[in-house]
Design an enzyme around this catalytic site. Structure first.
Site, PDB file in Angstrom:
ATOM      1  N   THR A  61       0.860  -1.185   0.000  1.00  0.00           N
ATOM      2  CA  THR A  61       0.000   0.000   0.000  1.00  0.00           C
ATOM      3  C   THR A  61       0.896   1.234   0.000  1.00  0.00           C
ATOM      4  OG1 THR A  61      -0.144   0.210   2.417  1.00  0.00           O
ATOM      5  CG2 THR A  61      -1.770  -1.191   1.341  1.00  0.00           C
ATOM      6  N   GLU A  62       0.475   2.241  -0.757  1.00  0.00           N
ATOM      7  CA  GLU A  62       1.340   3.407  -0.928  1.00  0.00           C
ATOM      8  C   GLU A  62       1.471   4.236   0.341  1.00  0.00           C
ATOM      9  OE1 GLU A  62      -1.237   6.739  -3.157  1.00  0.00           O
ATOM     10  OE2 GLU A  62      -1.313   4.765  -4.093  1.00  0.00           O
ATOM     11  N   ASN A  63       0.586   4.009   1.321  1.00  0.00           N
ATOM     12  CA  ASN A  63       0.735   4.735   2.577  1.00  0.00           C
ATOM     13  C   ASN A  63       1.744   4.077   3.512  1.00  0.00           C
ATOM     14  OD1 ASN A  63      -1.390   2.759   2.590  1.00  0.00           O
ATOM     15  ND2 ASN A  63      -2.010   3.457   4.615  1.00  0.00           N
ATOM     16  N   SER A 103       7.872   4.213   0.404  1.00  0.00           N
ATOM     17  CA  SER A 103       6.835   3.509  -0.346  1.00  0.00           C
ATOM     18  C   SER A 103       6.801   3.963  -1.800  1.00  0.00           C
ATOM     19  CB  SER A 103       5.470   3.749   0.308  1.00  0.00           C
ATOM     20  OG  SER A 103       4.454   3.066  -0.395  1.00  0.00           O
TER      21      SER A 103
END
Length: 224
Positions: A61-63, A103
């Protein structure tokens, strides 16, 4: 010299279009075991529910998380543990957390094998438009889509084939602002699976519709 021909489309005209969960399961079957995968906000997150536990697929996940599991329910919900769409998720053994910048370095550096994104439009050449409709009142929401579109090794799109008004979302050329050019490998929709390319769009499968019917509903010359 031997000439190879693409396989004929597989038509499933004896049933209706795929539901969202059926579509998510269909995409999950095509993700190779051991892949590092990013699932975009919205419908693509449903794919996590259909990945085999023993496939060794690692969700990003990009977070800032690797090793995301399916959506959290009931007592599993931890409001500090969410995907990029702020939906509570679970973590799998070995999950790791990191800074947002790290990320994005993973995304931009070609470290993701697959990403699955939603789309407003995909062109015959694989151009992707998924962050803005161009409407003056629309709120731009590109997020990390541009980074994924150019950084992931394979970009898959999960979307409805037609809008609520019946307009095709698979088009000769995108009329909305582009997220990425010629970046989409495959388009998975409720009515079929499509492969865009230099010579047009190849139909791989259909659901609830025939190829002939698709030619009538899509732009002339779109399908190869």
């Amino acid at each position: 010299m031997t000439t190879t021909h693409a396989a004929a489309p597989v038509e499933h005209a004896d049933r209706g279009p795929l539901t969202t969960d059926e579509l998510a399961a269909r995409i999950a079957r095509d993700i190779p075991p051991g892949s590092y995968v990013n699932l975009g906000i919205g419908q693509p997150t449903r794919i996590a529910e259909h990945l085999p536990a023993d496939a060794g697929i690692v969700l990003h996940t990009e977070n800032g998380m690797l090793g995301m599991g399916p959506a959290a329910v009931g007592d599993e919900v931890d409001t500090d543990l969410t995907n990029a769409g702020k939906v509570p998720v679970t973590e799998l053994p070995g999950a790791a957390y990191f800074h947002h910048a790290d990320s994005f370095a993973m995304m931009r550096g070609g470290h993701l094998d697959v990403c699955v994104l939603g789309a407003f439009q995909v062109s015959r050449h694989g151009d992707l438009a998924n962050w803005h409709t161009g409407d003056p009142d629309a709120i731009p929401a590109v997020g990390g889509a541009m980074d994924l579109a150019v950084g992931a090794r394979r970009v898959l799109v999960m979307m409805r084939l037609f809008t609520r008004d019946g307009a095709p979302k698979l088009v000769p050329a995108c009329t909305y602002p582009l997220t990425g050019a010629a970046c989409v490998s495959l388009v998975y929709t409720d009515h079929g699976v499509f492969e865009p390319g230099p010579d047009g769009v190849r139909v791989r499968e259909t659901y609830g519709i025939t190829v002939a019917e698709l030619r009538e509903r899509l732009s002339v010359g779109l399908l190869d």
